[in-house]
Write an enzyme that holds these catalytic residues in place. Sequence first.
Site, PDB file in Angstrom:
ATOM      1  N   SER A  36       0.920  -1.395   0.086  1.00 15.27           N
ATOM      2  CA  SER A  36      -0.010  -0.214  -0.564  1.00 15.27           C
ATOM      3  C   SER A  36       0.519   1.208   0.188  1.00 15.27           C
ATOM      4  O   SER A  36       0.027   1.789  -0.267  1.00 15.27           O
ATOM      5  CB  SER A  36      -1.011  -0.256   1.105  1.00 15.27           C
ATOM      6  OG  SER A  36      -0.318  -0.159   1.975  1.00 15.27           O
ATOM      7  N   SER A 126       6.977   6.027  17.860  1.00 15.56           N
ATOM      8  CA  SER A 126       7.119   7.229  17.631  1.00 15.56           C
ATOM      9  C   SER A 126       7.237   8.261  18.140  1.00 15.56           C
ATOM     10  O   SER A 126       6.475   8.237  19.455  1.00 15.56           O
ATOM     11  CB  SER A 126       6.551   7.894  16.385  1.00 15.56           C
ATOM     12  OG  SER A 126       6.154   9.033  16.167  1.00 15.56           O
ATOM     13  N   ALA A 127       8.424   9.076  18.653  1.00 15.62           N
ATOM     14  CA  ALA A 127       8.298  10.275  19.468  1.00 15.62           C
ATOM     15  C   ALA A 127       6.697  10.964  18.969  1.00 15.62           C
ATOM     16  O   ALA A 127       6.879  12.135  20.217  1.00 15.62           O
ATOM     17  CB  ALA A 127       9.637  11.058  18.742  1.00 15.62           C
ATOM     18  N   TYR A 150      -3.074   9.414  13.884  1.00 20.70           N
ATOM     19  CA  TYR A 150      -1.904   8.492  13.948  1.00 20.70           C
ATOM     20  C   TYR A 150      -1.276   8.359  15.354  1.00 20.70           C
ATOM     21  O   TYR A 150      -0.987   7.855  15.351  1.00 20.70           O
ATOM     22  CB  TYR A 150      -0.815   9.360  12.777  1.00 20.70           C
ATOM     23  CG  TYR A 150       0.347   9.308  12.654  1.00 20.70           C
ATOM     24  CD1 TYR A 150       0.842   7.578  12.255  1.00 20.70           C
ATOM     25  CD2 TYR A 150       2.154   9.729  13.631  1.00 20.70           C
ATOM     26  CE1 TYR A 150       1.697   6.678  11.749  1.00 20.70           C
ATOM     27  CE2 TYR A 150       3.158   9.200  13.497  1.00 20.70           C
ATOM     28  CZ  TYR A 150       2.909   7.349  12.008  1.00 20.70           C
ATOM     29  OH  TYR A 150       4.015   7.296  12.983  1.00 20.70           O
ATOM     30  N   LYS A 154      -0.370   5.385  17.461  1.00 22.43           N
ATOM     31  CA  LYS A 154       0.293   4.761  17.913  1.00 22.43           C
ATOM     32  C   LYS A 154       0.693   4.561  20.226  1.00 22.43           C
ATOM     33  O   LYS A 154       1.069   3.491  20.682  1.00 22.43           O
ATOM     34  CB  LYS A 154       1.619   5.683  18.021  1.00 22.43           C
ATOM     35  CG  LYS A 154       1.963   5.777  16.365  1.00 22.43           C
ATOM     36  CD  LYS A 154       3.179   3.992  16.427  1.00 22.43           C
ATOM     37  CE  LYS A 154       3.069   4.311  14.274  1.00 22.43           C
ATOM     38  NZ  LYS A 154       2.862   2.631  13.874  1.00 22.43           N
ATOM     39  N   ARG A 232      14.508  18.899  14.863  1.00 18.98           N
ATOM     40  CA  ARG A 232      14.346  17.996  15.350  1.00 18.98           C
ATOM     41  C   ARG A 232      15.860  16.782  15.217  1.00 18.98           C
ATOM     42  O   ARG A 232      16.995  16.918  14.861  1.00 18.98           O
ATOM     43  CB  ARG A 232      13.964  16.920  14.037  1.00 18.98           C
ATOM     44  CG  ARG A 232      12.174  18.127  14.079  1.00 18.98           C
ATOM     45  CD  ARG A 232      11.771  17.358  14.350  1.00 18.98           C
ATOM     46  NE  ARG A 232       9.901  18.016  14.252  1.00 18.98           N
ATOM     47  CZ  ARG A 232      10.014  19.208  14.883  1.00 18.98           C
ATOM     48  NH1 ARG A 232      10.476  19.946  15.522  1.00 18.98           N
ATOM     49  NH2 ARG A 232       8.871  19.964  14.407  1.00 18.98           N
ATOM     50  N   PRO A 294       0.673  24.461  11.703  1.00 24.16           N
ATOM     51  CA  PRO A 294       0.000  23.598  12.896  1.00 24.16           C
ATOM     52  C   PRO A 294      -0.115  22.365  12.987  1.00 24.16           C
ATOM     53  O   PRO A 294       0.378  21.462  12.402  1.00 24.16           O
ATOM     54  CB  PRO A 294      -1.746  24.184  12.508  1.00 24.16           C
ATOM     55  CG  PRO A 294      -1.781  24.544  10.606  1.00 24.16           C
ATOM     56  CD  PRO A 294      -0.351  24.892  10.232  1.00 24.16           C
ATOM     57  N   GLY A 295       0.337  22.419  14.192  1.00 26.09           N
ATOM     58  CA  GLY A 295       0.870  21.090  15.433  1.00 26.09           C
ATOM     59  C   GLY A 295       2.266  20.751  15.408  1.00 26.09           C
ATOM     60  O   GLY A 295       2.432  19.698  15.273  1.00 26.09           O
TER      61      GLY A 295
HETATM   62  N1  LIG Z   1       9.470   6.600   9.152  1.00 23.20           N
HETATM   63  C1  LIG Z   1       8.669   7.911  10.101  1.00 23.20           C
HETATM   64  O1  LIG Z   1       9.392   9.070  10.219  1.00 23.20           O
HETATM   65  C2  LIG Z   1       8.112   7.242  11.370  1.00 23.20           C
HETATM   66  C3  LIG Z   1       8.605   7.809  12.714  1.00 23.20           C
HETATM   67  C4  LIG Z   1       8.098   7.050  13.337  1.00 23.20           C
HETATM   68  C5  LIG Z   1       7.344   6.114  13.386  1.00 23.20           C
HETATM   69  N2  LIG Z   1       7.543   5.294  12.067  1.00 23.20           N
HETATM   70  C6  LIG Z   1       6.653   3.976  12.211  1.00 23.20           C
HETATM   71  O2  LIG Z   1       7.856   3.337  11.275  1.00 23.20           O
HETATM   72  C7  LIG Z   1       6.995   2.500  11.014  1.00 23.20           C
HETATM   73  C8  LIG Z   1       7.450   1.721   9.456  1.00 23.20           C
HETATM   74  O3  LIG Z   1       7.483   3.481   8.977  1.00 23.20           O
HETATM   75  P1  LIG Z   1       7.891   3.752   7.532  1.00 23.20           P
HETATM   76  O4  LIG Z   1       8.839   5.243   7.641  1.00 23.20           O
HETATM   77  O5  LIG Z   1       9.242   2.661   7.294  1.00 23.20           O
HETATM   78  O6  LIG Z   1       6.320   4.120   6.306  1.00 23.20           O
HETATM   79  P2  LIG Z   1       6.763   2.790   5.606  1.00 23.20           P
HETATM   80  O7  LIG Z   1       5.364   3.707   4.820  1.00 23.20           O
HETATM   81  O8  LIG Z   1       7.927   3.377   3.489  1.00 23.20           O
HETATM   82  O9  LIG Z   1       6.518   0.959   5.418  1.00 23.20           O
HETATM   83  C9  LIG Z   1       5.223   0.707   6.379  1.00 23.20           C
HETATM   84  C10 LIG Z   1       5.326  -0.316   4.886  1.00 23.20           C
HETATM   85  O10 LIG Z   1       3.448  -0.903   5.957  1.00 23.20           O
HETATM   86  C11 LIG Z   1       2.625  -1.724   4.690  1.00 23.20           C
HETATM   87  N3  LIG Z   1       1.755  -1.510   5.178  1.00 23.20           N
HETATM   88  C12 LIG Z   1       1.098   0.000   5.703  1.00 23.20           C
HETATM   89  N4  LIG Z   1      -0.271  -1.389   6.555  1.00 23.20           N
HETATM   90  C13 LIG Z   1      -0.239  -2.565   5.629  1.00 23.20           C
HETATM   91  C14 LIG Z   1      -0.781  -3.375   5.885  1.00 23.20           C
HETATM   92  N5  LIG Z   1      -2.579  -3.172   6.587  1.00 23.20           N
HETATM   93  N6  LIG Z   1      -0.875  -4.815   5.494  1.00 23.20           N
HETATM   94  C15 LIG Z   1       0.992  -5.176   4.989  1.00 23.20           C
HETATM   95  N7  LIG Z   1       1.141  -3.906   4.699  1.00 23.20           N
HETATM   96  C16 LIG Z   1       0.973  -3.020   5.186  1.00 23.20           C
HETATM   97  C17 LIG Z   1       3.199  -0.591   3.295  1.00 23.20           C
HETATM   98  O11 LIG Z   1       2.929  -1.281   1.904  1.00 23.20           O
HETATM   99  C18 LIG Z   1       4.395   0.146   3.577  1.00 23.20           C
HETATM  100  O12 LIG Z   1       5.851  -0.938   2.652  1.00 23.20           O
HETATM  101  C19 LIG Z   1       5.224   3.060  11.186  1.00 23.20           C
HETATM  102  O13 LIG Z   1       4.835   1.926  11.883  1.00 23.20           O
HETATM  103  C20 LIG Z   1       5.732   3.884  11.115  1.00 23.20           C
HETATM  104  O14 LIG Z   1       4.386   4.596  11.637  1.00 23.20           O
HETATM  105  C21 LIG Z   1       7.509   6.013  11.439  1.00 23.20           C
END
Ligand SMILES: NC(=O)c1ccc[n+]([C@@H]2O[C@H](COP(=O)([O-])OP(=O)(O)OC[C@H]3O[C@@H](n4cnc5c(N)ncnc54)[C@H](O)[C@@H]3O)[C@@H](O)[C@H]2O)c1
Length: 339
Positions: A36, A126-127, A150, A154, A232, A294-295
Site C-alpha cells: 500500500s 514514534s516520538a 496517527y 501509536k 528535530r 499547525p501542529g
Molecule cells: N518514517 C518515520 O518518520 C517514522 C517515525 C516514527 C515511526 N514510524 C513508524 O515506523 C513504521 C515504518 O515506517 P516507514 O517510514 O518505513 O513507513 P513506510 O510506509 O515506508 O512502511 C510501512 C510499510 O507498511 C506497509 N503496510 C501498510 N499497511 C499495511 C497492511 N495493512 N498490511 C501489510 N503492509 C502494510 C506499507 O506498504 C509499507 O511498505 C510505521 O509503523 C511508522 O508509523 C515512522
Amino acid sequence: MKPTILLTGATGYIASHTWLALQTAGYGVVGVDDFSNSAPEVLNRLQRLSGERPIFERASVCDAAAMEDIIGRHRIDAAVHFAAYKAVGESVAKPLAYYANNVGGLVTVCEALQRHGIRRFVFSSSATVYGEPARLPITEDTPLTATNPYGQTKLIGEQVLRDLAHADPAWQTACLRYFNPVGAHESGRIGEDPRGTPNNLMPYVAQVAVGRLPRLRIFGNDYDTPDGTGVRDYIHVTDLAEGHVCALRRLFGHAGSFTVNLGTGRGCSVLEVVAAYAAASGREIPCEVVPRRPGDVAACWADPTRANELLGWRAEHGLARMCADSWRWQSMNPRGFET
Ligand SMILES: NC(=O)c1ccc[n+]([C@@H]2O[C@H](COP(=O)([O-])OP(=O)(O)OC[C@H]3O[C@@H](n4cnc5c(N)ncnc54)[C@H](O)[C@@H]3O)[C@@H](O)[C@H]2O)c1
C-alpha cells in the site's frame, strides 16, 4: 538454528533497512507487505544486496486468515511490526482508515502470533507520542499525549502491548519510539521513496536537490530556536535498523518488556539540514519561508540513555553522513523504485 523474524510492512522504508540488518546479524526473515505504500522492486534490490532470495508474502496484516496461514507455514520466533499508515495529515482526514489499519492490524497480528505460541514482539512507535514536550531532551518518562489520529494509533498500540504483557507475562514486547529517520543504505540501492509530495524534510530537500521540486518551503523561521527554524532529532535509518537488532537480542536474552527512545540525542534545525544537504550534494537548495504548519512543535530531541544502557545501542552516524547517503540514493534513483 537461527531465529526467524516476521517482518510486517517489510518492503517499507525502515523495514527494508532492518531486513538487511537482521540478515547480517544472522536472523532469518519472513517479510509481509500489501504494497500500500511500497514497491515490489524493493524485493529485487534486497536480493541483490543480500545475495539471498527474500522470503516474502504479499498480504494485509488486517487479513486474519492470511496472517494465520503465513504464521502457520513459517517457523517464526518473533515479530517486528512496522506495517502502518504514517501520514499525520491524512490521519486527520481519514481517522477510521488509520485506526483500522494501525490498531486493527496490530491486534490481528498479535492474535495470530498468540495462537501459535509466539510472544516476542517489537513495535514501531514514534516520538509523536510525546506531543509537545514541556522539557528537552525527551526521556521515556515524559508525559504521553496525542495531537492527531496517527499519534493516537501509536499510543493505543503501546497500550495494547502493555495490557497484553500484563495479562500474560510470557509476552515480551519492545516499544521503540523513533525520532526522525532519514538517510539510506550506503549502497544507494534502497531508501525512502515517498508517494506524492514528501511530508518530511529530508526527502523534500532531496527532491529539490535532484530537480524534482523547485524549492523547499520552510514552515516558520520565528520559533524559539537558535536560528528560528524547527529542530528535530534526525537519525540515520541504518542506525535505527540496528536498534531493532539490539531490541530482538534483548528479547531473546532476557524476560520482560521495555520501551526505549531511538534518537541521536542531538537536535538539528531546518537550516542546518539544508546546509548539510547542499554540501553533500554540491547542489543549491532554493528555499522560501512560509507560515508555520499547525501542529508542528518548535523543537524535539531524544534522551537515548535508556536504549544505550538496556540494549547497548547508540546512533553512530551524524548529519553529514545522513545527507551523503540520502543524496546517493536520490541521485542514483531520481524516480525512486520506479525503473
Ligand atoms: N518514517 C518515520 O518518520 C517514522 C517515525 C516514527 C515511526 N514510524 C513508524 O515506523 C513504521 C515504518 O515506517 P516507514 O517510514 O518505513 O513507513 P513506510 O510506509 O515506508 O512502511 C510501512 C510499510 O507498511 C506497509 N503496510 C501498510 N499497511 C499495511 C497492511 N495493512 N498490511 C501489510 N503492509 C502494510 C506499507 O506498504 C509499507 O511498505 C510505521 O509503523 C511508522 O508509523 C515512522
